[in-house]
Enzyme design. Structure first.
Site, PDB file in Angstrom:
ATOM      1  N   GLY A 242      12.325  -3.876   2.318  1.00 41.19           N
ATOM      2  CA  GLY A 242      13.710  -4.063   1.539  1.00 41.19           C
ATOM      3  C   GLY A 242      14.129  -3.551   0.200  1.00 41.19           C
ATOM      4  O   GLY A 242      15.235  -3.428  -0.095  1.00 41.19           O
TER       5      GLY A 242
ATOM      6  N   LYS B 120      -0.737  -4.479   8.919  1.00 38.42           N
ATOM      7  CA  LYS B 120       0.696  -4.117   8.694  1.00 38.42           C
ATOM      8  C   LYS B 120       1.274  -3.344   9.770  1.00 38.42           C
ATOM      9  O   LYS B 120       0.641  -2.253  10.061  1.00 38.42           O
ATOM     10  CB  LYS B 120       0.687  -3.177   7.417  1.00 38.42           C
ATOM     11  CG  LYS B 120       2.021  -2.812   6.873  1.00 38.42           C
ATOM     12  CD  LYS B 120       1.986  -2.304   5.361  1.00 38.42           C
ATOM     13  CE  LYS B 120       3.336  -2.378   4.823  1.00 38.42           C
ATOM     14  NZ  LYS B 120       4.149  -1.003   5.416  1.00 38.42           N
TER      15      LYS B 120
ATOM     16  N   ASN C 185       8.360  -6.550   4.506  1.00 39.10           N
ATOM     17  CA  ASN C 185       8.248  -5.523   4.019  1.00 39.10           C
ATOM     18  C   ASN C 185       9.492  -4.513   4.368  1.00 39.10           C
ATOM     19  O   ASN C 185      10.033  -4.522   5.401  1.00 39.10           O
ATOM     20  CB  ASN C 185       7.166  -4.736   4.059  1.00 39.10           C
ATOM     21  CG  ASN C 185       6.860  -3.486   3.534  1.00 39.10           C
ATOM     22  OD1 ASN C 185       6.737  -2.446   4.357  1.00 39.10           O
ATOM     23  ND2 ASN C 185       6.970  -3.159   2.368  1.00 39.10           N
TER      24      ASN C 185
ATOM     25  N   CYS D  99       2.077   3.153   9.263  1.00 41.70           N
ATOM     26  CA  CYS D  99       2.613   4.288   8.727  1.00 41.70           C
ATOM     27  C   CYS D  99       2.809   5.409   9.918  1.00 41.70           C
ATOM     28  O   CYS D  99       2.146   5.486  10.787  1.00 41.70           O
ATOM     29  CB  CYS D  99       1.214   5.072   7.939  1.00 41.70           C
ATOM     30  SG  CYS D  99       1.672   6.463   6.864  1.00 41.70           S
TER      31      CYS D  99
ATOM     32  N   PRO E 212       0.965  -1.157   0.047  1.00 40.54           N
ATOM     33  CA  PRO E 212      -0.143  -0.079  -0.177  1.00 40.54           C
ATOM     34  C   PRO E 212       0.849   1.353  -0.058  1.00 40.54           C
ATOM     35  O   PRO E 212       1.745   1.416   0.887  1.00 40.54           O
ATOM     36  CB  PRO E 212      -0.716   0.014   1.359  1.00 40.54           C
ATOM     37  CG  PRO E 212       0.021  -1.054   2.212  1.00 40.54           C
ATOM     38  CD  PRO E 212       0.896  -1.940   1.349  1.00 40.54           C
TER      39      PRO E 212
ATOM     40  N   VAL F  71       0.517   5.616  -0.467  1.00 42.49           N
ATOM     41  CA  VAL F  71      -0.303   6.808  -0.778  1.00 42.49           C
ATOM     42  C   VAL F  71      -0.100   7.413  -2.135  1.00 42.49           C
ATOM     43  O   VAL F  71       0.979   7.540  -2.412  1.00 42.49           O
ATOM     44  CB  VAL F  71      -0.262   7.773   0.351  1.00 42.49           C
ATOM     45  CG1 VAL F  71      -0.937   9.054   0.387  1.00 42.49           C
ATOM     46  CG2 VAL F  71      -0.500   7.072   1.853  1.00 42.49           C
TER      47      VAL F  71
ATOM     48  N   HIS G 143       6.865  -4.056   8.589  1.00 40.70           N
ATOM     49  CA  HIS G 143       7.978  -3.451   8.061  1.00 40.70           C
ATOM     50  C   HIS G 143       9.136  -3.385   8.977  1.00 40.70           C
ATOM     51  O   HIS G 143       8.782  -2.943  10.057  1.00 40.70           O
ATOM     52  CB  HIS G 143       7.270  -2.101   7.935  1.00 40.70           C
ATOM     53  CG  HIS G 143       8.416  -1.030   7.082  1.00 40.70           C
ATOM     54  ND1 HIS G 143       8.018  -0.327   6.016  1.00 40.70           N
ATOM     55  CD2 HIS G 143       9.502  -0.892   7.395  1.00 40.70           C
ATOM     56  CE1 HIS G 143       8.888   0.511   5.708  1.00 40.70           C
ATOM     57  NE2 HIS G 143      10.128   0.199   6.610  1.00 40.70           N
TER      58      HIS G 143
ATOM     59  N   ALA H 153       7.572  -2.091  -1.794  1.00 44.67           N
ATOM     60  CA  ALA H 153       6.735  -0.748  -2.156  1.00 44.67           C
ATOM     61  C   ALA H 153       7.342   0.181  -3.135  1.00 44.67           C
ATOM     62  O   ALA H 153       7.401  -0.179  -4.417  1.00 44.67           O
ATOM     63  CB  ALA H 153       6.814  -0.112  -0.754  1.00 44.67           C
ATOM     64  N   ARG H 154       8.561   0.961  -2.624  1.00 45.89           N
ATOM     65  CA  ARG H 154       9.318   1.885  -3.518  1.00 45.89           C
ATOM     66  C   ARG H 154       9.726   1.149  -4.706  1.00 45.89           C
ATOM     67  O   ARG H 154      10.096   1.921  -5.992  1.00 45.89           O
ATOM     68  CB  ARG H 154      10.250   2.548  -2.604  1.00 45.89           C
ATOM     69  CG  ARG H 154       9.714   3.648  -1.824  1.00 45.89           C
ATOM     70  CD  ARG H 154      10.597   4.308  -1.069  1.00 45.89           C
ATOM     71  NE  ARG H 154      11.391   3.252  -0.243  1.00 45.89           N
ATOM     72  CZ  ARG H 154      12.614   3.416  -0.085  1.00 45.89           C
ATOM     73  NH1 ARG H 154      13.446   3.954  -0.859  1.00 45.89           N
ATOM     74  NH2 ARG H 154      13.268   2.444   0.542  1.00 45.89           N
TER      75      ARG H 154
END
Length: 454
Positions: A216, A155, A214, A116, A18, A20, A183, A242-243
């Site tokens: 990495g 998460k 999450n 978050c 997820p 944003v 994370h 993610a990124r």
């Protein structure tokens, strides 16, 4: 759109995290195309969702959750219905359950954001703020597990001490959730801080439910093979990216990532197809460009103030059909339909193949007007593009060529030569990029002229 209860499996999966402003429908579909097994939407706040009305969008073939100001807060479609997880931001069990019941028939799973660290999430007691209130975590998750038909997950981030972290995740597991994403950083840590594979591994070895690793992207994940290395280093069941996926969602491909330009063009096509707001499209494309933002195309993209400007900035394959679709949406007209009459004779566009040379001709109906090119094309796709060109020219609209502006179409339309359909040149198939040279005819509403070769 109804998914079988508890059908989503979290073992050995590649997952889009997820994010944003990133995890909207075009990015989720792109990730699925490139090999992701599960995709999470961006965090959506419970109070905002509870103001929404569920709307079946027949034009786009989507289900939309629309705010009172007509803004689409969440959009999904059949393509992802068995793979999309809805992540909510919440600090209240009853509100969380109300949101879950609102969306449960349109998603495959429900997730609560407890990791978050950003202020917009934590200021209302949501996100990482929940980590300091285990009682509230237990209440929210237990209420969701008992009250919804979808698998529930959460998460989290790790706590300052491993002992406290393990104590928390054991308590979370007892609520009956299907999986937990971890994370591997503390609340105050950012991407430049190293991710703790050891902490995630300790959690995975402690729990019996799937643990999703999450965090990495910065240190570990630069390609597909790195995802498996990260999974093994954390002993996790699955990996959430993610990124690294935001920069290039084709990272999920076993064969290796695709060229960025190709990925961006495919993203733009999804953004057009599902009427994504141009500001969101622009944001996601800028994340992909990264250091290329200072290139000429990057600067053009950064300055774009509409969907059409975005197409011109980074999609040389802007097609007449794309332009016609965008115009119909702006004018609140029905979406043009492209189908073969032998399959669906009741639809408003038909294609005819000439037996002699196997060329095609199409007629499209837009706003109760029929449009037909006088030329025949070598494929159905080109025939559809030809029909779209005719419609666009008749309205004085851009056809999608780079550098083209609306007013020039009026001049081009007046200069278009009249051509006899019987002229031999009219029988030659158009080549890609030459559609703009075609003459055109517009047929009146409800009147169809016979097509050659029928």
């Amino acid at each position: 759109m109804i998914v079988n209860s508890l059908s989503l499996c979290y073992h050995n999966k590649l997952i889009l995290a997820p994010m944003v402003r990133v995890g909207t429908l075009p990015m989720r579909l792109l990730a699925l195309d490139y090999g992701a097994d599960i995709v999470y939407c961006e965090e959506l706040i419970d109070l905002k969702m509870l103001q929404c009305k569920r709307v079946v969008n027949e034009v786009l073939s989507t289900v939309d959750f629309v705010a009172p100001d007509d803004r689409v807060v969440f959009r999904t479609c059949e393509r992802e219905q068995s793979k999309v997880v809805f992540q909510m931001g919440t600090s209240d069990a009853e509100r969380a359950l109300a949101v879950a019941r609102l969306i449960e028939n349109d998603v495959a799973g429900i997730d609560v954001n407890m990791g978050c660290p950003k202020e917009y999430s934590t200021k209302g007691g949501m996100g990482a703020a929940l980590l300091s209130d285990p009682d509230k975590i237990e209440q929210i998750l237990s209420t969701l597990v008992k009250g919804t038909r979808r698998p529930v997950t959460c998460k989290i981030r790790i706590l300052p001490s491993l002992e406290d972290t393990l104590s928390l995740v054991k308590r979370i597991e007892r609520t009956g959730i299907a999986a937990i994403a971890v994370h591997g950083r503390k609340r105050e840590e950012r991407p430049q801080h190293p991710v703790s594979c050891e902490a995630i591994k300790a959690i995975a070895e402690t729990l019996s439910i799937p643990v999703i690793a999450n965090g990495g992207s910065h240190d570990h994940i630069q390609g597909y093979l790195d995802i498996e290395d990260f999974r093994q280093a954390t002993a996790a069941s699955s990996v959430m990216v993610a990124r690294a996926a935001m920069w290039n969602p084709s990272i999920f491909l076993k064969e290796g990532p695709r060229p960025l330009e190709e990925v961006m063009q495919k993203y733009i096509r999804y953004a057009v197809q599902y009427d994504n707001h141009y500001t969101n499209t622009k944001y996601c494309l800028c994340q992909m460009l990264r250091e290329q933002l200072e290139s000429p195309q990057g600067r053009w993209l950064h300055a774009a103030q509409s969907s059409q400007e975005i197409w011109r900035a980074y999609s040389p394959q802007i097609t007449p059909k794309m332009c016609l679709l965008e115009w119909c949406r702006r004018e609140k007209l029905a979406q043009p339909v492209y189908e073969t009459p032998a399959l669906l004779p009741s639809l408003s566009l038909y294609q005819v193949q000439r037996p002699l040379d196997r060329l095609f001709c199409s007629v499209v109906t837009v706003a109760e007007q029929k449009y037909q090119s006088t030329l025949w094309d070598k494929s159905k796709k080109l025939a559809e593009q030809s029909a779209a060109v005719v419609c666009l020219r008749s309205q004085g609209l851009p056809e999608g060529r780079l550098g083209e502006e609306g007013p020039s179409l009026h001049k081009r339309k007046r200069e278009a030569p009249d051509q006899d359909p019987g002229d031999p040149r009219a029988q030659e198939p158009a080549m890609p990029g030459e559609l703009c040279k075609k003459p055109f005819v517009a047929l009146a509403s409800g009147k169809e002229s016979p097509l050659e070769g029928r």
